[in-house]
Structure formats: C-alpha cells, structure tokens
Design a protein around this motif. Structure first.
Motif, PDB file in Angstrom:
ATOM      1  N   THR A 100       5.002  -9.139  -2.094  1.00 46.19           N
ATOM      2  CA  THR A 100       4.770 -10.111  -0.716  1.00 46.19           C
ATOM      3  C   THR A 100       5.250  -9.543   0.820  1.00 46.19           C
ATOM      4  O   THR A 100       5.974  -8.216   0.546  1.00 46.19           O
ATOM      5  CB  THR A 100       5.615 -11.232  -0.972  1.00 46.19           C
ATOM      6  N   ARG A 101       4.897  -9.786   1.637  1.00 45.22           N
ATOM      7  CA  ARG A 101       5.296  -9.281   2.801  1.00 45.22           C
ATOM      8  C   ARG A 101       6.571  -9.328   3.137  1.00 45.22           C
ATOM      9  O   ARG A 101       7.180 -10.416   2.703  1.00 45.22           O
ATOM     10  CB  ARG A 101       4.371 -10.220   3.901  1.00 45.22           C
ATOM     11  N   GLY A 102       7.446  -8.398   3.569  1.00 45.58           N
ATOM     12  CA  GLY A 102       8.832  -7.877   3.761  1.00 45.58           C
ATOM     13  C   GLY A 102       9.542  -8.253   2.625  1.00 45.58           C
ATOM     14  O   GLY A 102      10.765  -8.512   2.415  1.00 45.58           O
ATOM     15  N   ALA A 103       8.979  -7.645   1.439  1.00 52.33           N
ATOM     16  CA  ALA A 103       9.903  -7.659   0.186  1.00 52.33           C
ATOM     17  C   ALA A 103      11.076  -6.949   0.172  1.00 52.33           C
ATOM     18  O   ALA A 103      11.340  -5.848   1.176  1.00 52.33           O
ATOM     19  CB  ALA A 103       9.025  -7.261  -1.005  1.00 52.33           C
ATOM     20  N   ARG A 104      12.017  -7.467  -0.501  1.00 50.87           N
ATOM     21  CA  ARG A 104      13.384  -6.561  -0.624  1.00 50.87           C
ATOM     22  C   ARG A 104      13.287  -5.243  -1.092  1.00 50.87           C
ATOM     23  O   ARG A 104      12.378  -5.074  -2.024  1.00 50.87           O
ATOM     24  CB  ARG A 104      14.617  -7.435  -1.406  1.00 50.87           C
ATOM     25  N   GLU A 105      14.182  -4.338  -1.060  1.00 47.62           N
ATOM     26  CA  GLU A 105      14.152  -3.050  -1.399  1.00 47.62           C
ATOM     27  C   GLU A 105      14.143  -3.074  -3.129  1.00 47.62           C
ATOM     28  O   GLU A 105      13.366  -2.347  -3.642  1.00 47.62           O
ATOM     29  CB  GLU A 105      15.336  -2.215  -0.976  1.00 47.62           C
ATOM     30  N   LYS A 106      15.088  -3.997  -3.478  1.00 48.99           N
ATOM     31  CA  LYS A 106      15.088  -3.920  -5.061  1.00 48.99           C
ATOM     32  C   LYS A 106      13.725  -4.555  -5.569  1.00 48.99           C
ATOM     33  O   LYS A 106      13.401  -4.250  -6.695  1.00 48.99           O
ATOM     34  CB  LYS A 106      16.009  -5.120  -5.280  1.00 48.99           C
ATOM     35  N   THR A 107      13.378  -5.669  -5.047  1.00 53.09           N
ATOM     36  CA  THR A 107      11.927  -6.052  -5.615  1.00 53.09           C
ATOM     37  C   THR A 107      10.965  -5.107  -5.425  1.00 53.09           C
ATOM     38  O   THR A 107      10.037  -4.898  -6.590  1.00 53.09           O
ATOM     39  CB  THR A 107      11.346  -7.238  -4.498  1.00 53.09           C
ATOM     40  N   LEU A 108      10.737  -4.219  -4.453  1.00 54.55           N
ATOM     41  CA  LEU A 108       9.803  -3.119  -4.332  1.00 54.55           C
ATOM     42  C   LEU A 108      10.170  -2.305  -5.457  1.00 54.55           C
ATOM     43  O   LEU A 108       9.033  -1.677  -6.138  1.00 54.55           O
ATOM     44  CB  LEU A 108       9.646  -2.311  -2.906  1.00 54.55           C
ATOM     45  N   ARG A 109      11.255  -1.762  -5.663  1.00 53.83           N
ATOM     46  CA  ARG A 109      11.741  -0.683  -6.693  1.00 53.83           C
ATOM     47  C   ARG A 109      11.182  -1.146  -8.057  1.00 53.83           C
ATOM     48  O   ARG A 109      10.538  -0.587  -8.923  1.00 53.83           O
ATOM     49  CB  ARG A 109      13.073  -0.339  -6.714  1.00 53.83           C
ATOM     50  N   LEU A 110      11.517  -2.430  -8.216  1.00 54.97           N
ATOM     51  CA  LEU A 110      11.160  -2.915  -9.626  1.00 54.97           C
ATOM     52  C   LEU A 110       9.596  -3.345 -10.003  1.00 54.97           C
ATOM     53  O   LEU A 110       9.099  -2.716 -10.974  1.00 54.97           O
ATOM     54  CB  LEU A 110      11.910  -4.233 -10.003  1.00 54.97           C
ATOM     55  N   THR A 111       8.889  -3.488  -8.926  1.00 50.79           N
ATOM     56  CA  THR A 111       7.496  -3.511  -8.814  1.00 50.79           C
ATOM     57  C   THR A 111       6.963  -2.242  -8.895  1.00 50.79           C
ATOM     58  O   THR A 111       5.824  -2.072  -9.709  1.00 50.79           O
ATOM     59  CB  THR A 111       7.031  -4.320  -7.799  1.00 50.79           C
ATOM     60  N   LEU A 112       7.345  -1.321  -8.390  1.00 50.62           N
ATOM     61  CA  LEU A 112       6.599   0.127  -8.428  1.00 50.62           C
ATOM     62  C   LEU A 112       7.222   0.706  -9.798  1.00 50.62           C
ATOM     63  O   LEU A 112       6.302   1.229 -10.558  1.00 50.62           O
ATOM     64  CB  LEU A 112       7.410   0.958  -7.383  1.00 50.62           C
ATOM     65  N   GLU A 113       8.250   0.330 -10.597  1.00 54.72           N
ATOM     66  CA  GLU A 113       8.409   0.753 -11.877  1.00 54.72           C
ATOM     67  C   GLU A 113       7.603   0.064 -12.887  1.00 54.72           C
ATOM     68  O   GLU A 113       7.040   0.643 -13.652  1.00 54.72           O
ATOM     69  CB  GLU A 113       9.838   0.655 -12.177  1.00 54.72           C
ATOM     70  N   LYS A 114       7.552  -1.376 -12.698  1.00 49.10           N
ATOM     71  CA  LYS A 114       6.814  -1.973 -13.611  1.00 49.10           C
ATOM     72  C   LYS A 114       5.279  -1.717 -13.624  1.00 49.10           C
ATOM     73  O   LYS A 114       4.595  -1.689 -14.584  1.00 49.10           O
ATOM     74  CB  LYS A 114       6.978  -3.358 -13.288  1.00 49.10           C
ATOM     75  N   GLU A 115       4.650  -1.468 -12.493  1.00 50.11           N
ATOM     76  CA  GLU A 115       3.268  -1.401 -12.394  1.00 50.11           C
ATOM     77  C   GLU A 115       3.043   0.339 -12.514  1.00 50.11           C
ATOM     78  O   GLU A 115       1.969   0.734 -12.114  1.00 50.11           O
ATOM     79  CB  GLU A 115       2.725  -1.659 -11.008  1.00 50.11           C
ATOM     80  N   GLU A 116       3.816   0.944 -12.488  1.00 45.48           N
ATOM     81  CA  GLU A 116       4.039   2.644 -12.696  1.00 45.48           C
ATOM     82  C   GLU A 116       3.021   2.946 -11.553  1.00 45.48           C
ATOM     83  O   GLU A 116       2.197   3.953 -11.736  1.00 45.48           O
ATOM     84  CB  GLU A 116       3.427   2.937 -14.053  1.00 45.48           C
ATOM     85  N   ARG A 144       0.831  -1.126  -0.179  1.00 43.20           N
ATOM     86  CA  ARG A 144      -0.029   0.030  -0.113  1.00 43.20           C
ATOM     87  C   ARG A 144       0.624   1.292   0.123  1.00 43.20           C
ATOM     88  O   ARG A 144       1.850   1.442   0.811  1.00 43.20           O
ATOM     89  CB  ARG A 144      -0.840   0.128   1.127  1.00 43.20           C
ATOM     90  N   LEU A 145       0.599   2.170  -0.854  1.00 45.14           N
ATOM     91  CA  LEU A 145       1.478   3.521  -0.924  1.00 45.14           C
ATOM     92  C   LEU A 145       0.675   4.395  -0.012  1.00 45.14           C
ATOM     93  O   LEU A 145      -0.299   4.278   0.091  1.00 45.14           O
ATOM     94  CB  LEU A 145       1.016   3.922  -2.456  1.00 45.14           C
ATOM     95  N   ALA A 146       1.517   5.153   0.960  1.00 44.15           N
ATOM     96  CA  ALA A 146       1.149   5.945   1.828  1.00 44.15           C
ATOM     97  C   ALA A 146       2.213   7.305   1.844  1.00 44.15           C
ATOM     98  O   ALA A 146       3.211   7.314   1.494  1.00 44.15           O
ATOM     99  CB  ALA A 146       1.069   5.464   3.217  1.00 44.15           C
ATOM    100  N   LEU A 147       1.494   8.253   2.487  1.00 36.70           N
ATOM    101  CA  LEU A 147       2.114   9.736   2.444  1.00 36.70           C
ATOM    102  C   LEU A 147       2.535   9.775   3.941  1.00 36.70           C
ATOM    103  O   LEU A 147       1.418   9.526   5.033  1.00 36.70           O
ATOM    104  CB  LEU A 147       0.956  10.596   1.939  1.00 36.70           C
ATOM    105  N   ILE A 148       3.656  10.064   4.215  1.00 36.90           N
ATOM    106  CA  ILE A 148       4.069  10.292   5.472  1.00 36.90           C
ATOM    107  C   ILE A 148       3.434  11.817   6.113  1.00 36.90           C
ATOM    108  O   ILE A 148       3.741  12.694   5.430  1.00 36.90           O
ATOM    109  CB  ILE A 148       5.378  10.135   5.805  1.00 36.90           C
ATOM    110  N   THR A 149       2.747  11.705   7.181  1.00 38.94           N
ATOM    111  CA  THR A 149       2.107  13.219   7.697  1.00 38.94           C
ATOM    112  C   THR A 149       2.914  13.853   8.585  1.00 38.94           C
ATOM    113  O   THR A 149       2.690  15.018   8.902  1.00 38.94           O
ATOM    114  CB  THR A 149       0.811  12.978   7.935  1.00 38.94           C
ATOM    115  N   TYR A 150       3.802  13.000   9.287  1.00 36.59           N
ATOM    116  CA  TYR A 150       4.515  13.699  10.741  1.00 36.59           C
ATOM    117  C   TYR A 150       6.070  12.991  10.611  1.00 36.59           C
ATOM    118  O   TYR A 150       5.833  11.927  10.412  1.00 36.59           O
ATOM    119  CB  TYR A 150       3.630  13.110  11.798  1.00 36.59           C
ATOM    120  N   GLY A 151       6.813  13.747  11.296  1.00 37.50           N
ATOM    121  CA  GLY A 151       8.222  13.231  11.646  1.00 37.50           C
ATOM    122  C   GLY A 151       9.123  13.856  10.480  1.00 37.50           C
ATOM    123  O   GLY A 151       8.853  14.659   9.666  1.00 37.50           O
TER     124      GLY A 151
END
Length: 159
Positions: A92-108, A36-43
């Motif tokens: 998947t739960r606990g995905a690596r940074e590389k997997t996350l980056r590639l998925t975000l690029e692929k799914e735009e 899930r994509l989220a916006l950080i609102t504090y910190g």
C-alpha cells in the motif's frame, strides 16, 4: 467511410478499418506506483535497487530499499534518477519498512530481479569496475589465449 465537407477526400474511421479501442496495445506498462522496483541511476545510491513507497508530486517519489536488503534508506528522490523495472511488490502507499521487507521476501521480487539479463549486466559492470590492475592483466592474457585457441580450431576446420 465518413465524408467531411471541409476535406476533398473521404477519411476512413477507425471502426471501418477494423480497429477496436480495446484491441490496441497499452503504450506503457511500467508505471510510477507504490511497490514498483527501480534502479537508481544517479547520485550517491547509483546502481542500487529501491522500491517506490509513495508519490510526492509529478516529479518526486519516496523510495526505500529497504536498507537491510539493498542498502538504500527511505528518502525522497526525483523520478528522473530512477529506471523503472517490470517488477512490482503488492504494497500500500506509504508502507512501513518492515511491511516492505516482508512483502519483497514473500513475493521473491529481488530473486526474480536477480535472474534478469539487466541485473546480470549491472552486476558484471560492478565486478569489472572493482577489478585491480593485475586482474585486468590476467583477463587480457586469458582473452588472448582463448582467441588463439579459436583461431587454431577455425584453421583446422578450413583445411
């Protein structure tokens, strides 16, 4: 209609009114879930986008930018400090940074986010916050000029 002995008036059942459990709309659509994509609102990372990678407990999640895309490192964060968006990457739960980056690029996902009114509003707010005194002055002068032009054209149409 069902008649209950403890009550004086008959109480209609939901089926009698024509409601079906499946026909009722879901109350929530933005769930706290991996991807899930989220916006950080504090910190310290306030205003930056992140992706939920793992759920720690009822109140905390592990988020990741990834850092190369949004500037947010992987860390644990309370759910209260996040605003969930409609976008979800298929990870998947606990995905690596590389997997996350590639998925975000692929799914735009980030491109879809940038096209929303919410994202445009956030970026406009950042631009206004970074304006210098002289830029704010130029903006004020431009607004006055535009207002004068609008008043002039309205006056012409009234005649």
């Amino acid at each position: 209609l069902k008649v209950y002995p403890s009550r004086a008036l008959p109480v209609p059942s939901l089926c009698a009114l024509g409601y079906a459990a499946a026909a009722m709309p879901a109350m929530f659509t933005r769930f706290v879930e991996p991807g899930r994509l989220a916006l950080i609102t504090y910190g310290p990372c306030a205003g930056k986008m992140c992706t939920i990678v793992d759920i720690v407990d009822q109140k905390r999640v592990v988020v990741d930018g990834p850092e190369s895309v949004t500037g947010v490192r992987r860390h644990m964060m309370p759910v209260k400090r996040l605003s969930l968006t409609d976008f979800k990457a298929n990870i998947t739960r606990g995905a690596r940074e590389k997997t996350l980056r590639l998925t975000l690029e692929k799914e735009e996902v980030m491109k879809k986010w940038s096209a929303t009114a919410w994202a445009k509003k956030v970026s406009a707010k950042e631009v206004r916050a970074k304006m210098t005194d002289f830029e704010r002055f130029k903006l004020m002068v431009a607004r006055k000029k535009r207002s004068g032009e609008v008043k002039k054209s309205v006056k012409k149409t009234k005649k």
